[in-house]
Design a protein around this motif. Structure first.
Motif: not given
Length: 83
Positions: A17-19, A44-57
């Motif tokens: 609920g808080a999420k 799931e949070e990243l894929l569901g909430m983002s418009d763009r994902i930047i990944v660091l390694h």
């Protein structure tokens, strides 16, 4: 007058609920034109909430994905530098 807000693991350790309330808040802020940088280890949070994902390694930019390119596989390949 804030233009960018950083959310670092915004839903770690909280109930469903808080999420949902945090997601609504983030969506409302984005609709007001505020940019959001969300750092999350929840796929799931990243894929569901983002418009763009930047990944660091290992602290280095390994790639950027637009919403059309989102998939768990694509994110994991960038995160493990298999590209």
């Amino acid at each position: 007058q804030t233009k960018i807000i950083i959310f670092d693991e915004p839903t770690r350790g909280i109930d469903v609920g808080a999420k949902q309330e945090i997601y609504r808040l983030m969506t409302a802020l984005a609709e007001q034109g505020i940019s959001i940088i969300m750092i999350s280890s929840e796929m799931e949070e990243l894929l569901g909430m983002s418009d763009r994902i930047i990944v660091l390694h290992e602290g280095v930019l390994s790639g950027e994905l637009s919403k059309e390119e989102f998939s768990q596989t694509a994110v994991l390949e960038l995160a493990s530098a298999i590209n």
